[in-house]
Design an enzyme around this catalytic site. Structure first.
Site, PDB file in Angstrom:
ATOM      1  N   ARG A  23      14.062   2.602  -0.858  1.00 57.64           N
ATOM      2  CA  ARG A  23      12.943   2.247   0.032  1.00 57.64           C
ATOM      3  C   ARG A  23      12.394   3.455   0.773  1.00 57.64           C
ATOM      4  O   ARG A  23      11.993   3.354   1.937  1.00 57.64           O
ATOM      5  CB  ARG A  23      13.375   1.178   1.055  1.00 57.64           C
ATOM      6  CG  ARG A  23      13.817  -0.132   0.454  1.00 57.64           C
ATOM      7  CD  ARG A  23      12.596  -0.992   0.101  1.00 57.64           C
ATOM      8  NE  ARG A  23      12.964  -2.375  -0.076  1.00 57.64           N
ATOM      9  CZ  ARG A  23      12.788  -3.322   0.850  1.00 57.64           C
ATOM     10  NH1 ARG A  23      12.232  -3.048   2.003  1.00 57.64           N
ATOM     11  NH2 ARG A  23      13.150  -4.552   0.599  1.00 57.64           N
ATOM     12  N   ARG A  27       7.924   1.772   6.133  1.00 63.89           N
ATOM     13  CA  ARG A  27       7.395   1.724   7.498  1.00 63.89           C
ATOM     14  C   ARG A  27       7.933   2.771   8.454  1.00 63.89           C
ATOM     15  O   ARG A  27       7.365   2.979   9.521  1.00 63.89           O
ATOM     16  CB  ARG A  27       7.624   0.324   8.091  1.00 63.89           C
ATOM     17  CG  ARG A  27       6.686  -0.716   7.508  1.00 63.89           C
ATOM     18  CD  ARG A  27       7.170  -2.124   7.790  1.00 63.89           C
ATOM     19  NE  ARG A  27       8.412  -2.358   7.050  1.00 63.89           N
ATOM     20  CZ  ARG A  27       9.071  -3.515   7.044  1.00 63.89           C
ATOM     21  NH1 ARG A  27       8.625  -4.536   7.735  1.00 63.89           N
ATOM     22  NH2 ARG A  27      10.184  -3.644   6.350  1.00 63.89           N
ATOM     23  N   ARG A  36      -0.900   1.320   4.655  1.00 65.35           N
ATOM     24  CA  ARG A  36      -0.574  -0.108   4.671  1.00 65.35           C
ATOM     25  C   ARG A  36      -1.638  -0.907   5.433  1.00 65.35           C
ATOM     26  O   ARG A  36      -2.017  -2.004   5.022  1.00 65.35           O
ATOM     27  CB  ARG A  36       0.804  -0.281   5.320  1.00 65.35           C
ATOM     28  CG  ARG A  36       1.264  -1.698   5.568  1.00 65.35           C
ATOM     29  CD  ARG A  36       1.740  -2.342   4.292  1.00 65.35           C
ATOM     30  NE  ARG A  36       2.276  -3.679   4.524  1.00 65.35           N
ATOM     31  CZ  ARG A  36       1.548  -4.789   4.589  1.00 65.35           C
ATOM     32  NH1 ARG A  36       0.230  -4.732   4.475  1.00 65.35           N
ATOM     33  NH2 ARG A  36       2.113  -5.955   4.766  1.00 65.35           N
ATOM     34  N   ASP A  73       7.113  -4.055  -5.815  1.00 62.14           N
ATOM     35  CA  ASP A  73       8.141  -4.918  -5.234  1.00 62.14           C
ATOM     36  C   ASP A  73       8.775  -5.771  -6.318  1.00 62.14           C
ATOM     37  O   ASP A  73       8.115  -6.102  -7.311  1.00 62.14           O
ATOM     38  CB  ASP A  73       7.556  -5.812  -4.138  1.00 62.14           C
ATOM     39  CG  ASP A  73       8.657  -6.358  -3.243  1.00 62.14           C
ATOM     40  OD1 ASP A  73       9.037  -5.671  -2.292  1.00 62.14           O
ATOM     41  OD2 ASP A  73       9.179  -7.457  -3.539  1.00 62.14           O
ATOM     42  N   TYR A 148      15.202 -15.754  -4.731  1.00 62.84           N
ATOM     43  CA  TYR A 148      13.993 -15.833  -3.900  1.00 62.84           C
ATOM     44  C   TYR A 148      13.084 -16.972  -4.366  1.00 62.84           C
ATOM     45  O   TYR A 148      12.459 -17.657  -3.564  1.00 62.84           O
ATOM     46  CB  TYR A 148      13.225 -14.506  -3.925  1.00 62.84           C
ATOM     47  CG  TYR A 148      13.869 -13.434  -3.073  1.00 62.84           C
ATOM     48  CD1 TYR A 148      13.624 -13.366  -1.699  1.00 62.84           C
ATOM     49  CD2 TYR A 148      14.739 -12.498  -3.615  1.00 62.84           C
ATOM     50  CE1 TYR A 148      14.223 -12.396  -0.906  1.00 62.84           C
ATOM     51  CE2 TYR A 148      15.344 -11.521  -2.838  1.00 62.84           C
ATOM     52  CZ  TYR A 148      15.085 -11.476  -1.482  1.00 62.84           C
ATOM     53  OH  TYR A 148      15.684 -10.523  -0.701  1.00 62.84           O
TER      54      TYR A 148
HETATM   55  O1  CP3 Z   1      10.285   3.095  -1.712  1.00 63.17           O
HETATM   56  C1  CP3 Z   1      10.764   2.271  -2.500  1.00 63.17           C
HETATM   57  O2  CP3 Z   1      11.997   2.028  -2.588  1.00 63.17           O
HETATM   58  C2  CP3 Z   1       9.838   1.598  -3.520  1.00 63.17           C
HETATM   59  C3  CP3 Z   1       9.314   0.329  -3.210  1.00 63.17           C
HETATM   60  C4  CP3 Z   1      10.172  -0.917  -3.036  1.00 63.17           C
HETATM   61  C5  CP3 Z   1       9.799  -1.933  -2.125  1.00 63.17           C
HETATM   62  N1  CP3 Z   1      10.625  -2.996  -2.328  1.00 63.17           N
HETATM   63  C6  CP3 Z   1       8.678  -1.858  -1.179  1.00 63.17           C
HETATM   64  C7  CP3 Z   1       8.649  -2.768  -0.018  1.00 63.17           C
HETATM   65  C8  CP3 Z   1      11.287  -1.363  -3.736  1.00 63.17           C
HETATM   66  C9  CP3 Z   1      12.146  -0.645  -4.776  1.00 63.17           C
HETATM   67  C10 CP3 Z   1      11.564  -2.683  -3.281  1.00 63.17           C
HETATM   68  C11 CP3 Z   1      12.651  -3.517  -3.824  1.00 63.17           C
HETATM   69  C12 CP3 Z   1      12.940  -4.818  -3.212  1.00 63.17           C
HETATM   70  N2  CP3 Z   1      12.057  -5.719  -2.673  1.00 63.17           N
HETATM   71  C13 CP3 Z   1      14.228  -5.386  -3.150  1.00 63.17           C
HETATM   72  C14 CP3 Z   1      15.487  -4.780  -3.753  1.00 63.17           C
HETATM   73  C15 CP3 Z   1      16.085  -3.737  -2.886  1.00 63.17           C
HETATM   74  C16 CP3 Z   1      16.726  -4.269  -1.620  1.00 63.17           C
HETATM   75  O3  CP3 Z   1      16.220  -3.936  -0.556  1.00 63.17           O
HETATM   76  O4  CP3 Z   1      17.727  -4.998  -1.744  1.00 63.17           O
HETATM   77  C17 CP3 Z   1      14.112  -6.632  -2.511  1.00 63.17           C
HETATM   78  C18 CP3 Z   1      15.234  -7.599  -2.208  1.00 63.17           C
HETATM   79  C19 CP3 Z   1      12.722  -6.835  -2.234  1.00 63.17           C
HETATM   80  C20 CP3 Z   1      12.089  -8.033  -1.639  1.00 63.17           C
HETATM   81  C21 CP3 Z   1      11.392  -7.714  -0.365  1.00 63.17           C
HETATM   82  N3  CP3 Z   1      10.238  -6.963  -0.263  1.00 63.17           N
HETATM   83  C22 CP3 Z   1      11.762  -8.124   0.923  1.00 63.17           C
HETATM   84  C23 CP3 Z   1      12.992  -8.944   1.255  1.00 63.17           C
HETATM   85  C24 CP3 Z   1      10.801  -7.598   1.802  1.00 63.17           C
HETATM   86  C25 CP3 Z   1      10.687  -7.852   3.272  1.00 63.17           C
HETATM   87  C26 CP3 Z   1      11.722  -7.142   4.052  1.00 63.17           C
HETATM   88  C27 CP3 Z   1      11.156  -5.977   4.747  1.00 63.17           C
HETATM   89  O5  CP3 Z   1      11.756  -4.880   4.653  1.00 63.17           O
HETATM   90  O6  CP3 Z   1      10.121  -6.148   5.396  1.00 63.17           O
HETATM   91  C28 CP3 Z   1       9.873  -6.844   1.038  1.00 63.17           C
HETATM   92  C29 CP3 Z   1       8.710  -6.096   1.537  1.00 63.17           C
HETATM   93  C30 CP3 Z   1       8.634  -4.646   1.209  1.00 63.17           C
HETATM   94  N4  CP3 Z   1       8.833  -4.131  -0.040  1.00 63.17           N
HETATM   95  C31 CP3 Z   1       8.292  -3.591   2.100  1.00 63.17           C
HETATM   96  C32 CP3 Z   1       8.284  -2.410   1.336  1.00 63.17           C
HETATM   97  C33 CP3 Z   1       7.953  -1.027   1.801  1.00 63.17           C
HETATM   98  C34 CP3 Z   1       7.945  -3.743   3.571  1.00 63.17           C
HETATM   99  C35 CP3 Z   1       6.679  -4.532   3.731  1.00 63.17           C
HETATM  100  C36 CP3 Z   1       5.540  -3.867   4.483  1.00 63.17           C
HETATM  101  O7  CP3 Z   1       5.305  -2.650   4.398  1.00 63.17           O
HETATM  102  O8  CP3 Z   1       4.831  -4.627   5.148  1.00 63.17           O
END
Ligand code: CP3
Length: 342
Positions: A23, A27, A36, A73, A148
């Site tokens: 990640r 943010r 964003r 994502d 999910y």
């Molecule tokens: O930089 C990176 O790693 C690349 C992008 C990436 C994102 N999500 C962007 C993201 C990757 C590889 C993921 C994988 C992902 N997404 C996983 C597996 C890894 C892990 O964390 O276990 C999972 C379970 C998700 C599902 C997901 N996406 C959730 C549960 C959330 C909300 C939680 C949160 O952190 O807000 C997201 C949103 C998300 N995906 C964000 C980002 C940068 C934050 C949202 C935003 O910017 O508004």
């Protein structure tokens, strides 16, 4: 110039080890928040190649990580199975909860069309990254994505998904097969567009009884890796069965993944003893230590580097970076790992 991340994935230890962070686009970076804010919503953001390319490059410019991970994502894939996905600020992902009956009529849609913008992002990145930076594509593992879909979002214990496995094994098997097959197509698209490594995130691989672990984690992951190889995609695959504990051994042996990402709770010495000596290992700093910073961070970084010194190792967190991490802590981490070198 060679890419040291790929050297390690080919089985060669490199010192100091390559580093990137799960990640790493996110943010905690003000420049991420700026981009964003220009997107209609999170899905639209992921499907806007220019924006997704820009935020993927941001942490590379700032910290010089050895790998970039495509910005997208794991919850885009349910859209290719006809499910609605949306993100609510502060609440995370939301989906229409999926029942066993829904699964019967489910079909794989136009993966390459619907998720084509992600392919475009990968293409953009493959021409704009520095020569020494490896490009990682990714997808969620079927079980994690299924949780999910069934729960309609995140959940504490994945109760409904676990129940469905025991009560309606055929529906669960069909859902996992559909997800695996859609994911194969999605990852083939990423590899053709220029991804040099593929990572499979199984974030909810913990707490599964052995037969279930085989059915929901191993079998679908193996199906994906076999599907990639049958289609001529030979890039290394990193598997991340988060929280699998001793099941990491089964995963290493049977999933087909070439390398393993270790979560932060996995005992380091146990992992070194139990996992194949030639298998590249990635990890496993606790994200809370990166948040804490200071000497606690230095001590943990040193412990991890020295533990994996003899092995092909990629330095990373044991789960995603949190939005509250000061960028100075990431700078400190990178310079501690590199010790003034590179
Ligand atoms: O930089 C990176 O790693 C690349 C992008 C990436 C994102 N999500 C962007 C993201 C990757 C590889 C993921 C994988 C992902 N997404 C996983 C597996 C890894 C892990 O964390 O276990 C999972 C379970 C998700 C599902 C997901 N996406 C959730 C549960 C959330 C909300 C939680 C949160 O952190 O807000 C997201 C949103 C998300 N995906 C964000 C980002 C940068 C934050 C949202 C935003 O910017 O508004």
């Amino acid at each position: 110039m060679s890419k040291i991340l790929l050297d390690v994935l080919n089985g060669n230890p490199v010192s100091p080890p390559p580093v990137w962070l799960m990640r790493q686009a996110g943010r905690y970076l003000s420049e991420y928040r700026e981009v964003r804010a220009t997107a209609k919503d999170f899905i639209d953001f992921c499907l806007s190649p220019d924006k997704a390319t820009e935020v993927t490059l941001q942490p590379i410019r700032r910290f010089g990580f050895d790998a970039a991970i495509l910005f997208a994502d794991i919850l885009l894939i349910p859209m290719a199975l006809g499910r609605k996905v949306w993100f609510v600020a502060g609440e995370g992902p939301q989906l229409d909860p999926l029942s066993a009956a829904d699964i019967e009529n489910m079909e794989i849609g136009d993966v390459e069309g619907l998720l084509g913008p992600v392919g475009q992002t990968v293409k953009n990145l493959s021409v704009s990254l520095p020569d020494e930076t490896a490009l990682i594509g990714f997808a969620g593992a079927p079980w994690t994505v299924a949780t999910y879909m069934i729960e309609g979002g995140g959940s504490k214990d994945r109760w409904n998904a676990r129940r469905m496995y025991w009560e309606n094994p055929e529906a669960m098997a069909r859902l996992l097969d559909l997800l695996a097959d859609a994911t194969i197509r999605y990852l083939i698209m990423q590899a053709k567009a220029g991804a040099e490594v593929l990572k499979i995130f199984d974030s909810w691989a913990e707490g599964l009884p052995p037969p279930m672990f085989e059915d929901v984690v191993i079998r679908p992951t193996r199906r994906i890796v076999d599907g990639l190889r049958e289609n001529g995609v030979n890039v290394p695959v990193i598997g991340f069965p988060k929280g699998a504990g001793p099941n990491y051994v089964t995963y290493a042996r049977e999933s087909g993944a070439n390398a393993l990402a270790l979560d932060y709770g996995l005992n380091t010495q146990w992992a070194l003893d139990a996992l194949p000596k030639d298998m590249p290992l990635q990890g496993q700093l606790d994200p809370a230590v990166l948040r804490a910073g200071g000497s606690a961070l230095d001590v943990e970084v040193d412990r991890i580097i020295s533990a994996f010194r003899e092995r092909p190792h990629i330095f990373n967190l044991g789960h995603g970076i949190t939005p509250d991490v000061p960028v100075e802590h990431v700078e400190r981490l990178v310079s501690r790992i590199r010790g003034g070198k590179r």
